[in-house]
Structure formats: structure tokens, C-alpha cells
Motif scaffolding. Structure first.
Motif, short mmCIF file in Angstrom:
data_model
loop_
_atom_site.label_atom_id
_atom_site.label_comp_id
_atom_site.label_asym_id
_atom_site.label_seq_id
_atom_site.Cartn_x
_atom_site.Cartn_y
_atom_site.Cartn_z
N LEU A 259 -11.56 0.93 14.24
CA LEU A 259 -10.81 0.31 13.13
C LEU A 259 -9.22 0.81 13.06
O LEU A 259 -8.21 0.04 12.61
CB LEU A 259 -11.56 0.37 11.88
CG LEU A 259 -12.67 -0.61 11.84
CD1 LEU A 259 -13.55 -0.52 10.36
CD2 LEU A 259 -12.43 -1.99 12.05
N ARG A 261 -7.50 1.05 15.45
CA ARG A 261 -6.50 0.40 16.29
C ARG A 261 -6.06 -0.81 15.91
O ARG A 261 -5.41 -1.45 16.42
CB ARG A 261 -7.28 0.56 17.58
CG ARG A 261 -7.32 1.92 18.40
CD ARG A 261 -7.84 1.79 19.75
NE ARG A 261 -9.05 1.31 19.82
CZ ARG A 261 -10.06 2.01 20.19
NH1 ARG A 261 -9.97 3.27 19.93
NH2 ARG A 261 -11.34 1.32 20.13
N ALA A 262 -7.21 -1.44 14.91
CA ALA A 262 -6.91 -2.89 14.35
C ALA A 262 -5.47 -2.81 13.50
O ALA A 262 -5.31 -2.06 12.68
CB ALA A 262 -7.93 -3.38 13.64
N ARG A 265 -4.11 -3.39 8.67
CA ARG A 265 -5.43 -2.80 7.94
C ARG A 265 -5.36 -2.89 6.50
O ARG A 265 -6.24 -3.25 5.99
CB ARG A 265 -5.87 -1.31 8.38
CG ARG A 265 -6.90 -0.91 8.10
CD ARG A 265 -7.65 0.27 8.78
NE ARG A 265 -6.61 1.53 8.51
CZ ARG A 265 -5.69 1.97 9.47
NH1 ARG A 265 -5.85 1.48 10.62
NH2 ARG A 265 -4.92 3.07 9.27
N TRP A 268 -6.50 -6.87 5.55
CA TRP A 268 -8.04 -7.20 5.76
C TRP A 268 -8.88 -6.22 5.14
O TRP A 268 -9.87 -6.60 4.87
CB TRP A 268 -8.21 -7.37 7.27
CG TRP A 268 -8.12 -6.44 8.27
CD1 TRP A 268 -7.04 -6.31 8.90
CD2 TRP A 268 -8.86 -5.27 8.50
NE1 TRP A 268 -7.17 -5.22 9.79
CE2 TRP A 268 -8.20 -4.42 9.27
CE3 TRP A 268 -9.98 -4.60 8.10
CZ2 TRP A 268 -8.81 -3.40 10.04
CZ3 TRP A 268 -10.62 -3.48 8.31
CH2 TRP A 268 -9.94 -2.68 9.37
N ALA A 296 -13.09 1.56 7.43
CA ALA A 296 -11.79 1.19 7.45
C ALA A 296 -11.11 2.29 6.58
O ALA A 296 -9.76 2.58 6.61
CB ALA A 296 -11.42 -0.21 6.83
#
Length: 302
Positions: A259, A261-262, A265, A268, A296
Motif C-alpha cells: 500500500l 506504493r499506492a 493514500r 482513500w 495503510a
């Protein structure tokens, strides 16, 4: 401090150490009092400040067939410091950490621990916990689902990652082990101080897992779970900094790395929390969302 009449002359083989803050430990005391074993009970009121609760506990200790001491603090000093303080009052060679919201699942709970000590004298042993006696309330459905998924595991599963499956809710420790490796008092808030302790201990001693469970009665509402995960992020960062080579194999660490790398952040992550707290959503999906929300949060530490 308050000692019952059986405290002074006792020579216990096992010290049962029970911290509490706000919870009423008297149901646990009643259950422990059903056994006639060579054990003492030491309780720490970690800053509750409730005179009525103190009176109930003292009355329960007077009636308890086991020797017992109550230490009452005027201010909360936290999970690690409190448990280290309990050990300083214990007199036996073996320590059983037991949370105040636990209830033994079998009437020979303490006797089983003493039999294990007699048979093998393990440095550390965890008995596991269950939800067998916990009332199934709608407001605790999320916590129940998550606990059954990851915490209420048989010894055969816990042995696969011995240090990860250690909680102070039902933990036997030999005194010499604890004197060499106490709880890290730099941890604050909720979470990870017991697992980090087990990581240090596992480098030097084996950790045994058995099935001598106690029920966790203290299931909590959804918002409290989210708050505790938020509190635990800083503690998780301490664990990663000290034991990355161990924690890198944990699903929570791998999910946090993914997460991290998402993008977006901050956008979401609150949505995950909102869904996890939505009572109309399916509880299994909410539990998955809550685990993702925790990952997260932990992404900041990996």
C-alpha cells in the motif's frame, strides 16, 4: 497497596499478574478462586481512580482463597511499565500474565499451567485465547470476526510463528527470562509491546505454545478498534526499526509495503475506515477493510 490475609505467609509456585484500568477484574478473581493451587494473585490498578471499583476488588480479594495483593496507582503509567511493576511485586519463580477481561475456559486452568511447569519448566509459554464465553453482541460483530480470523488460533497454528502469536493476555514466563528481557517501557499507547518482547526473547529461548485458553470478554465497538490501530502505528514503527528481519515476513508488513506504493493514500485511507465502520455492510467485508486500513496506517513505517 492492599494485601489479603493469606498474602504474608504464602510461598507460591506461580504468580498471576493482572493489570487493569477501568475494567472490573472480580469475575476473573472469582474464577481463579475456584482452584486450590500454590499460586498468588497480584493486581495493578493502573490509574482507574474509581473508589467504588477499588472497594469491590478489595472485597473480592478478602474472599479469595489465594494470597493476593492490589497495587493502586494514582496515574496511568501504561502497559509496559505496569507489567514490569507487577513483576517487582511477584514472589514466585514463574509469572503468568493474565488480562483482567479474560476468563479461564477450564476449571483447572491454573493447575494446567503448574503441570506444564512441573513437566518441562518452559522459559515462555502462551496458552491462547478464545471467545467461547464471550456474548455475541451486534456492536462487537466486527471485533469478533477479526479476532476469530487472526487471534483465536490453536497451538498448532501459533507454533508456525511462535513470537508473533504471543500476547500478554495469557502468558507464562520464567522469572530468569523476564529479568533478562523485560518489556520495553518506551512503547506507549496500545499494541506491539508484547510481540516486540517476544521477538527479543525468541533469540535466546524457545517459546512454547499450548492449548490452555481463556476467553477474551473485552470485545470492543468498531470505533475503538480503529482508534487503537491508529495508536499502534507508532509502536509498529518501533518494531520495524528494531526487528525488520523478523517482521518483514508478517502479512501486515507485506500489506503495508504494497500500500505504500499506492498513490493518493491520504485520499482513500479514510474511505477504508468509513466502510469498515459502516454497520450495514457485510461484516466479513468490513473486517477486510479494517485490516487494509491498519496496513495503510502502517505504510508510513515501512
Amino acid at each position: 497497596m492492599f494485601d489479603n490475609l493469606r498474602w504474608t505467609a504464602a510461598a507460591p509456585r506461580l504468580s498471576v499478574l493482572i493489570p487493569f484500568k477501568g475494567d472490573d477484574p472480580t469475575p476473573l478473581l472469582t474464577a481463579l478462586g475456584g482452584e486450590r493451587v500454590e499460586a498468588e494473585v497480584v493486581l495493578l490498578d493502573d490509574g482507574t481512580g474509581d473508589k467504588a471499583l477499588t472497594a469491590r476488588v478489595q472485597t473480592a480479594l478478602d474472599a479469595l482463597p489465594l494470597p493476593a495483593r492490589l497495587i493502586r496507582l494514582s496515574r496511568n503509567e501504561g502497559r509496559s511499565k505496569g507489567r514490569n511493576r507487577l513483576v517487582r511485586h511477584a514472589r514466585a519463580a514463574h509469572l503468568l500474565f493474565l488480562d483482567s477481561d479474560m476468563l479461564p475456559d477450564e476449571p483447572d486452568f491454573l493447575a494446567a499451567w503448574l503441570e506444564l511447569i512441573e513437566a518441562g519448566d518452559p522459559p515462555v509459554a502462551f496458552g491462547g485465547f478464545s471467545l467461547k464465553q464471550a456474548q455475541a453482541l451486534p456492536e462487537h460483530a466486527l471485533h469478533r470476526t477479526m479476532a476469530l480470523h487472526s487471534d483465536c488460533l490453536p497451538a498448532s497454528r501459533r507454533r508456525l510463528a511462535p513470537e508473533k502469536s504471543v500476547f500478554t493476555s495469557n502468558l507464562l514466563v520464567r522469572r530468569d527470562v523476564f529479568e533478562a528481557e523485560a518489556f520495553d517501557e518506551a512503547f506507549s499507547g496500545w499494541g506491539w509491546e508484547d510481540v516486540e518482547w517476544a521477538m527479543r526473547v525468541a533469540r535466546r529461548w524457545p517459546i512454547v505454545h499450548i492449548d490452555n485458553t481463556a476467553t477474551h470478554l473485552g470485545l470492543e465497538p468498531d470505533a475503538t478498534i480503529a482508534r487503537k490501530y491508529e495508536e499502534s502505528a507508532a509502536n509498529f514503527a518501533r518494531v520495524v526499526a528494531a526487528h525488520r528481519e523478523v517482521v518483514c515476513d508478517y502479512p501486515s508488513y507485506r500489506a503495508a509495503r504494497m500500500l505504500k506504493r499506492a498513490p493518493l493514500r491520504a485520499v482513500w485511507r479514510p474511505l477504508l475506515k468509513r466502510y469498515a465502520l459502516a454497520p450495514a455492510a457485510p461484516v466479513k467485508a468490513r473486517a477486510f477493510a479494517m485490516r487494509l486500513y491498519r496496513a495503510a496506517l502502517y505504510a508510513e513505517a515501512v
